[in-house]
Design a protein around this motif. Structure first.
Motif, PDB file in Angstrom:
ATOM      1  N   GLY A   1     -18.376 -14.924  -9.307  1.00  0.00           N
ATOM      2  CA  GLY A   1     -18.405 -13.920 -10.354  1.00  0.00           C
ATOM      3  C   GLY A   1     -17.199 -14.042 -11.249  1.00  0.00           C
ATOM      4  N   ALA A   2     -16.648 -12.903 -11.630  1.00  0.00           N
ATOM      5  CA  ALA A   2     -15.598 -12.868 -12.651  1.00  0.00           C
ATOM      6  C   ALA A   2     -14.374 -13.681 -12.248  1.00  0.00           C
ATOM      7  N   LEU A   3     -13.907 -13.531 -11.006  1.00  0.00           N
ATOM      8  CA  LEU A   3     -12.673 -14.217 -10.618  1.00  0.00           C
ATOM      9  C   LEU A   3     -12.886 -15.724 -10.503  1.00  0.00           C
TER      10      LEU A   3
ATOM     11  N   ARG B   1      -9.002  -7.826   1.864  1.00  0.00           N
ATOM     12  CA  ARG B   1      -9.169  -6.387   2.085  1.00  0.00           C
ATOM     13  C   ARG B   1      -8.717  -5.586   0.866  1.00  0.00           C
ATOM     14  N   LEU B   2      -7.881  -6.189   0.032  1.00  0.00           N
ATOM     15  CA  LEU B   2      -7.313  -5.476  -1.110  1.00  0.00           C
ATOM     16  C   LEU B   2      -8.162  -5.600  -2.361  1.00  0.00           C
ATOM     17  N   CYS B   3      -8.680  -6.815  -2.617  1.00  0.00           N
ATOM     18  CA  CYS B   3      -9.323  -7.098  -3.897  1.00  0.00           C
ATOM     19  C   CYS B   3     -10.023  -8.445  -3.802  1.00  0.00           C
ATOM     20  N   PRO B   4     -10.808  -8.807  -4.820  1.00  0.00           N
ATOM     21  CA  PRO B   4     -11.390 -10.161  -4.840  1.00  0.00           C
ATOM     22  C   PRO B   4     -10.279 -11.219  -4.791  1.00  0.00           C
TER      23      PRO B   4
ATOM     24  N   THR C   1       0.827  -1.203   0.000  1.00  0.00           N
ATOM     25  CA  THR C   1       0.000   0.000   0.000  1.00  0.00           C
ATOM     26  C   THR C   1       0.864   1.257   0.000  1.00  0.00           C
ATOM     27  N   ALA C   2       1.918   1.240   0.819  1.00  0.00           N
ATOM     28  CA  ALA C   2       2.802   2.401   0.902  1.00  0.00           C
ATOM     29  C   ALA C   2       3.547   2.642  -0.395  1.00  0.00           C
ATOM     30  N   ASN C   3       3.746   1.582  -1.185  1.00  0.00           N
ATOM     31  CA  ASN C   3       4.522   1.703  -2.414  1.00  0.00           C
ATOM     32  C   ASN C   3       3.670   1.654  -3.680  1.00  0.00           C
ATOM     33  N   GLY C   4       2.375   1.796  -3.522  1.00  0.00           N
ATOM     34  CA  GLY C   4       1.502   1.950  -4.675  1.00  0.00           C
ATOM     35  C   GLY C   4       1.191   0.701  -5.462  1.00  0.00           C
ATOM     36  N   HIS C   5       1.230  -0.464  -4.817  1.00  0.00           N
ATOM     37  CA  HIS C   5       0.904  -1.720  -5.496  1.00  0.00           C
ATOM     38  C   HIS C   5      -0.503  -2.156  -5.076  1.00  0.00           C
ATOM     39  N   HIS C   6      -1.425  -2.159  -6.028  1.00  0.00           N
ATOM     40  CA  HIS C   6      -2.832  -2.422  -5.721  1.00  0.00           C
ATOM     41  C   HIS C   6      -3.385  -3.484  -6.667  1.00  0.00           C
ATOM     42  N   PRO C   7      -3.353  -4.753  -6.280  1.00  0.00           N
ATOM     43  CA  PRO C   7      -3.884  -5.810  -7.155  1.00  0.00           C
ATOM     44  C   PRO C   7      -5.373  -5.639  -7.423  1.00  0.00           C
TER      45      PRO C   7
END
Length: 378
Positions: free
Chosen positions: A300-302, A334-337, A151-157
């Protein structure tokens, strides 16, 4: 030119590195070398101190922009125990099986994903690996710290696959789309030690503890939901530690474990049990440790993406399930599906843990399809 990677060979090299939780060192060196060779940038860091650390973590990334597909896993393993046919950290292929601690849970899966990534190196978007050395322990300094760093380094799956061993009878027969939460609780009732012949001069903590446990045992938390089995409370330990037959003890304790579905939270359950303790004894205290909350990735999609890849390689349509224990997917949700999929779980944590060589190869094919379909053709 991106080299090819033999997933079985890489799995053997990972198994050959003893990495009992919390893991650091050589096993991460092996993985980093393989990832750098196929174009990943690798960041490693160590977090925490004893008793729950230090823990080594690794984040590897290739490409940029969206979509961003992440694979999450762990290189730590549980202690092997006594009674193996061979050395648990000397990988050996006997017949069609690869033996060694971690073959199933989950070095074989990690090796399969890395080999699949080597085949599909020219993808658009971003591919990453989130690898910890702390999943089999208290998970204090592992994936939680990785998420903080990401999160601090801008990586968002956008999507995440956790490579836990989810298959039951055949590779691909089950994937996990959620997990129940877990909370452990310790109940302590203080008393006043004294002679059993003079009970008016003492305060026996055992009767109020028995009343507390009786009320807890009578609780029906729920009857389950569409995707979750019923929540359950288990009394896992009762201790007085009184060696004398003529002494009223000074305290009595019990331990509980609750596995709960998405109808509850760990804190709400702790408060419910705490209220019972306080009603039955003003000298009772409750300590709770929440290992993780329940989560669900709605079909769903995943799940369709992973199920389609499984079907194309194995011919099976996987069951969508939330059964089993907790995993680091509880943090990654918490980040993504997120869904979990991996090898057969029949021998995980057992003596002579083993994965079928052909399953590791087929898993590589499945992960390859997932990468190609999630990010675009090579």
């Amino acid at each position: 030119m991106i080299p090819s990677i033999d997933p079985v060979d890489l799995a053997q090299r990972l198994i050959a590195c003893p990495s009992i939780t919390p893991a650091t060192g050589a096993v991460f060196d092996v993985l980093e070398e393989a990832l750098v060779a196929i174009g990943f940038s690798v960041h490693r860091f160590v977090a925490g101190e004893a008793p729950d650390g230090p823990v080594e973590n690794l984040f590897a990334v290739r490409g940029s922009g969206g979509p961003h597909l992440a694979y999450a896993g762990h290189l730590d393993v549980v202690p092997p125990g006594e009674g193996w046919t061979g050395d648990p950290f000397t990988p050996e292929i006997r017949g069609d099986l690869l033996y060694g601690r971690g073959a199933v849970d989950m070095k074989g899966s990690i090796a399969a994903f890395v080999a699949a990534a080597a085949r599909h190196a020219d993808h658009p978007g971003t591919l990453s690996l989130i690898i910890t050395g702390d999943e089999e322990g208290y998970a204090v300094y592992g994936t939680v710290e990785l998420i903080r760093w990401m999160t601090a380094n801008g990586h968002h799956p956008d999507l995440c696959i956790v490579g836990e061993p989810t298959s039951v009878s055949r590779l691909g027969d089950m994937i996990k789309i959620g997990r129940r939460g877990s909370v452990n609780m310790w109940v302590e009732v203080a008393g006043t030690q004294g002679h059993v012949a003079y009970p008016h001069l003492a305060d026996n903590p055992i009767p109020p503890l028995v009343r507390i446990l009786s009320r807890i045992e009578a609780i029906e938390l729920d009857q389950g939901t569409e995707w979750f089995q019923p929540s359950n409370i288990e009394i896992t330990d009762i201790e007085v530690g009184n060696p004398a037959t003529n002494v009223i003890p000074a305290k009595a304790t019990a331990r509980l474990s609750i596995r709960f579905n998405a109808l509850h939270t760990g804190e709400a359950l702790a408060e419910r049990i705490r209220a019972i303790c306080e009603e039955e004894s003003p000298r009772a205290t409750l300590t709770a440790r929440i290992s993780g909350e329940a989560f669900l990735t709605e079909p769903g999609a995943l799940s369709d993406l992973v199920s389609g890849a499984i079907r194309d390689v194995t011919g099976l349509t996987p069951e969508l399930s939330t059964t089993g224990g907790t995993s680091d997917a509880r943090f990654l949700a918490r980040l993504c599906p997120v869904v979990e999929f991996g090898l057969l779980n029949a021998t995980m944590h057992k003596l002579d843990e083993a994965a079928a060589v052909q399953d590791i190869v087929a898993l590589t094919d499945i992960f390859g399809l997932v990468i190609r379909r999630a990010l675009g053709p090579t």
